[in-house]
Design a protein around this motif. Structure first.
Motif, short mmCIF file in Angstrom:
data_model
loop_
_atom_site.label_atom_id
_atom_site.label_comp_id
_atom_site.label_asym_id
_atom_site.label_seq_id
_atom_site.Cartn_x
_atom_site.Cartn_y
_atom_site.Cartn_z
N TYR A 212 -35.18 -18.57 48.25
CA TYR A 212 -34.34 -19.73 48.53
C TYR A 212 -33.09 -19.71 47.64
O TYR A 212 -31.96 -19.89 48.11
N LEU A 213 -33.29 -19.48 46.34
CA LEU A 213 -32.16 -19.47 45.41
C LEU A 213 -31.25 -18.28 45.65
O LEU A 213 -30.02 -18.39 45.50
N ARG A 214 -31.80 -17.14 46.01
CA ARG A 214 -30.96 -15.98 46.29
C ARG A 214 -30.05 -16.23 47.49
O ARG A 214 -28.91 -15.78 47.52
N ARG A 215 -30.58 -16.94 48.48
CA ARG A 215 -29.74 -17.28 49.63
C ARG A 215 -28.65 -18.26 49.23
O ARG A 215 -27.52 -18.17 49.73
N ARG A 216 -28.96 -19.20 48.36
CA ARG A 216 -27.99 -20.21 47.96
C ARG A 216 -26.95 -19.65 47.00
O ARG A 216 -25.79 -20.07 47.02
N PHE A 217 -27.37 -18.73 46.14
CA PHE A 217 -26.47 -18.21 45.10
C PHE A 217 -26.48 -16.69 45.11
O PHE A 217 -27.06 -16.05 44.22
N PRO A 218 -25.86 -16.08 46.13
CA PRO A 218 -25.93 -14.62 46.25
C PRO A 218 -25.34 -13.88 45.05
O PRO A 218 -25.77 -12.78 44.74
N SER A 219 -24.34 -14.46 44.37
CA SER A 219 -23.76 -13.77 43.21
C SER A 219 -24.73 -13.68 42.05
O SER A 219 -24.55 -12.86 41.15
N ALA A 220 -25.78 -14.52 42.06
CA ALA A 220 -26.77 -14.51 40.98
C ALA A 220 -28.07 -13.85 41.41
O ALA A 220 -29.04 -13.83 40.65
N ARG A 221 -28.10 -13.28 42.61
CA ARG A 221 -29.38 -12.85 43.18
C ARG A 221 -30.09 -11.81 42.32
O ARG A 221 -31.33 -11.78 42.29
N ASN A 222 -29.34 -10.98 41.61
CA ASN A 222 -29.99 -9.95 40.80
C ASN A 222 -30.51 -10.48 39.47
O ASN A 222 -31.14 -9.74 38.73
N ARG A 223 -30.22 -11.74 39.19
CA ARG A 223 -30.77 -12.37 37.99
C ARG A 223 -31.88 -13.36 38.32
O ARG A 223 -32.35 -14.07 37.45
#
Length: 739
Positions: A212-223
């Motif tokens: 869910y968070l990766r979809r919302r914040f793709p620039s942070a997905r690797n963290r």
């Protein structure tokens, strides 16, 4: 005063909670705090919702202290506190207002919510900064850990700026209501993007929350990566009894728990199983409790239900152990990863639950558990059918369900396993450059707790290849001379070659079964071949090398030594070599020249743990020309992995034999550098220059004209010309100014 006489040497941890260790709630921390204390020299807990007169209800290890906001500094209203802070600090309030307007857009209600949230976080950070010991304020050797991705996390961001310690990494957990905006009537949570951007790690407690968070914040997905919670072993585990026909629910009584739906379902089930009984654990508002009692009295068989009230965790566990039950039910309309279900699994109870939040991760029917996963919005009939199926199952099958629940708890939800690994991970976080926690030129990555290096690392070698008929035999011969106890397979990923590459591989496979052919035809470019080859690999570690290069003796052993020491990503020495065998240059160190703080590592000189590749979803296939490897290892560093270097692992990198090949290769590199800048400029990657490429192109043309027949000078001039042309092309293509 915190007793640190017997504490381990290491960093200090600041844990920001809501109430813990006061009052009730945040029970998971009870199992986690001891593991944190074992890994950190000192742990400081800051409960932001503490008020004067609250009672500390949890015991703490000797090296754990509590920071209490002094009485009188907080009122009973967050809004009132925010306004008081704005009056006392008008300039900081103006900054909060500017952030609130930027985040709230044209919606006044959201702007106000953002402003109140920002002011409250600023107030809490100011108060907390006054309580931090001098040693913490002077040191960068610390970690700030927010238990919630809400006020606690925003306060952590503000606090780090206030104490001017930008190298301290910030991490946050995320649970349910602090992740899912849909759990709130407004459909809104304030300053999500600001929190996500500042965190070195975001740890949702479920895979669902992470996705869910990766979809919302793709620039942070690797963290963003899930780190599960857990519960301790139960009292008298394995005691559930089918014959008891006792159904357990455990929650606060409120509408979203849909206990009225459960009562309707149990009433239907009692038509077939009149002896079925129900015990509910948990309190609630008096009016809600009375309404639920009236509904149960109306719908259920007389004397078949009990409201046990709110119990402490130890009282609840004792009751579970003493009173064998049959099944645990949760029909909530929203959840994070419910502790109540974990407690049930630890007891061995089969579970029936709605498929909301992370609940699906707690029920694994494929592993033999009872298939109790319900639709997110089930009818009473559907819930009753699941109850009846379980109650009517053969006794031996019910015993298997109990055993499977216990096994699932032990493997996935044990507090001892999960919290020990999590605490070690926090203690090993790189404490380097601001926000990301990345250490420049770190000699080795800290071992990740989830995958341990074997005593003798088994490795796959992947060779992306296009038309390698002429050069591939040289590389395969060199690889087959490596230690076979390390090199367990050699995969040639053929990217739609039109020459005899496939026949070459077949001839080597006939001599040694470790050589394998893999056809990669999803797209043209090395990135497709690398992804396909790695995904076809079967060993825990992977090393990449080029079809036109040649590894030197000891290459595999050099990588293996670093993997054995715990490294997850390893680079090696490049020996630039002419086709006649002459050594042109030796590159025996990694550089962060393109982006200070982030080491550049090429695929041909790299090895990594397979789980790193899987965690990052492989190489980014938008980099079809070049730099897919640079992007991959930058993403790995953003995710917290360090890079080790194996100087004794060496390979010959053969220079392109013709000027046209050099020019084409460097044009691709230049374009990809602009693509990297377009992707990472928001994270701080610097611009190459504003106008460097424009004067460099004619300068390289002049150098080429002056080089005459000197092959080395011609190659250098062509390389520079190709790079600068590529940078110009890439800047236009990716709409960035990386000249």
């Amino acid at each position: 005063m915190v007793d640190t006489t017997s504490a381990p040497a290491g960093p200090t941890l600041l844990l920001i909670t809501s109430f813990f260790p006061f009052e009730s709630g945040e029970e998971f921390i009870e199992g986690e705090i001891g593991r944190l204390a074992a890994e950190f020299s000192e742990v400081l807990i800051a409960p932001l919702s503490y008020r004067s007169g609250m009672t500390q209800t949890r015991d703490l290890p000797a090296n754990v202290g509590v920071l209490r906001i002094p009485p009188g500094h907080r009122s009973g209203s967050d809004a009132a506190d925010a306004i008081r802070f704005a009056v006392r600090h008008p300039w900081r309030a103006l900054r909060s207002l500017s952030r609130a307007v930027a985040d709230g857009g044209l919606r006044p209600s959201r702007t106000w919510a953002n402003l109140q949230f920002d002011l409250l976080s600023s107030l809490l950070a100011s108060e907390l900064a006054q309580l931090l010991p001098e040693g913490f304020l002077r040191s960068q050797d610390a970690v700030i850990y927010s238990y919630w991705m809400h006020t606690q996390a925003r306060t952590a961001v503000e606090l780090r700026g206030l104490i001017r310690r930008p190298k301290i990494p910030l991490v946050t957990r995320g649970h349910g209501g602090d992740i899912y905006t849909e759990a709130h009537r407004s459909g809104f949570l304030p300053q999500r993007a600001r929190i996500a951007a500042a965190m070195a790690r975001i740890y949702p407690v479920s895979r669902n929350g992470a996705d869910y968070l990766r979809r919302r914040f793709p620039s942070a997905r690797n963290r963003i990566s899930p780190r599960r919670l857990g519960v301790a072993a139960a009292h008298n585990p394995g005691n559930p009894q089918q014959a008891a026909q006792l159904v357990i629910t455990c929650s606060w009584v409120r509408p979203l728990k849909r206990l009225d739906l459960f009562v309707d379902a149990l009433a239907l089930a009692q038509q077939s199983f009149p002896q079925a009984r129900w015990v509910h654990f948990g309190g609630g508002p008096a009016e809600a409790m009375a309404a639920l009692h009236d509904l149960a009295t109306e719908q259920l068989a007389p004397g078949s239900f009990e409201f046990a009230g709110a119990l402490t965790n130890s009282e609840l566990r004792a009751r579970y152990g003493a009173q064998p039950a049959t099944v645990f039910v949760n029909v909530s309309e929203t959840e994070g990863v419910p502790v109540s279900i974990m407690e049930a699994l630890a007891q061995g109870l089969p579970v029936i639950a709605t498929d909301v939040g992370g609940s699906a991760e707690l029920i694994d029917a494929d592993a033999g558990m009872f298939d109790g996963l319900l639709p997110a919005r089930p009818s009473a009939r559907i819930v009753a059918d699941r109850l009846e199926t379980l109650l009517s199952s053969p006794p031996e099958r019910f015993a298997d369900y109990v055993s499977a629940s216990l096994t699932h708890w032990q493997s996935e939800w044990s507090s001892e396993t999960n919290y020990t690994a999590f605490a070690r991970e926090l203690a090993s976080l790189p404490r380097g450059s601001a926000d990301t926690g990345i250490t420049t030129n770190a000699p080795a990555a800290a071992p990740r707790p989830d995958v341990a290096a074997p005593a003798l690392p088994h490795c796959s070698v992947v060779i992306p290849c296009y038309n390698g008929e002429q050069t591939l035999p040289r590389q395969l011969d060199a690889l087959l001379r490596q230690d076979p106890k390390v090199v367990r397979e050699i995969i040639v990923a053929d990217n739609m070659s039109t020459d005899g590459t496939k026949d070459v591989v077949a001839s080597y496979a006939a001599r040694d079964p470790r050589v394998k052919y893999h056809h990669s035809d999803r797209g043209q470019g090395p990135v497709f071949a690398q992804n396909d080859g790695v995904r076809a690999s079967t060993q825990p570690f992977v090393m990449l090398c080029g079809a036109d290069d040649e590894v030197q003796p000891g290459w595999a052993e050099g990588f293996a030594a670093e993997f054995r020491a715990g490294a997850k990503i390893v680079g090696c020495t490049i020996v630039r070599t002419a086709e006649n065998g002459e050594t042109l240059e030796e590159i025996s160190q990694l550089s962060d020249a393109s982006w200070p703080g982030y080491l550049t590592l090429g695929g041909g000189q790299a090895g990594f743990a397979r789980h790193v590749f899987d965690e990052l979803d492989g190489l980014d296939e938008s980099f079809a020309g070049a730099a897919e490897d640079v992007d991959f290892f930058w993403r790995a560093q953003l995710a917290g992995y360090g890079i080790s270097f194996a100087p004794d692992a060496r390979f010959n990198y053969y220079s392109r034999p013709t000027g046209s090949e050099v020019l084409a290769q460097r044009r691709g590199w230049g374009r990809s550098r602009a693509q990297l800048y377009a992707k990472y400029r928001s994270l701080g990657m610097p611009r190459r220059s504003r106008f460097l490429a424009i004067p460099m192109i004619p300068w390289c043309l002049l150098r080429l004209a002056l080089a005459g027949t000197n092959e080395h000078r011609r190659t250098q001039a062509l390389a520079g010309l190709g790079t600068n042309i590529g940078v110009l092309e890439g800047s236009l293509k990716y709409r960035c100014w990386y000249l």
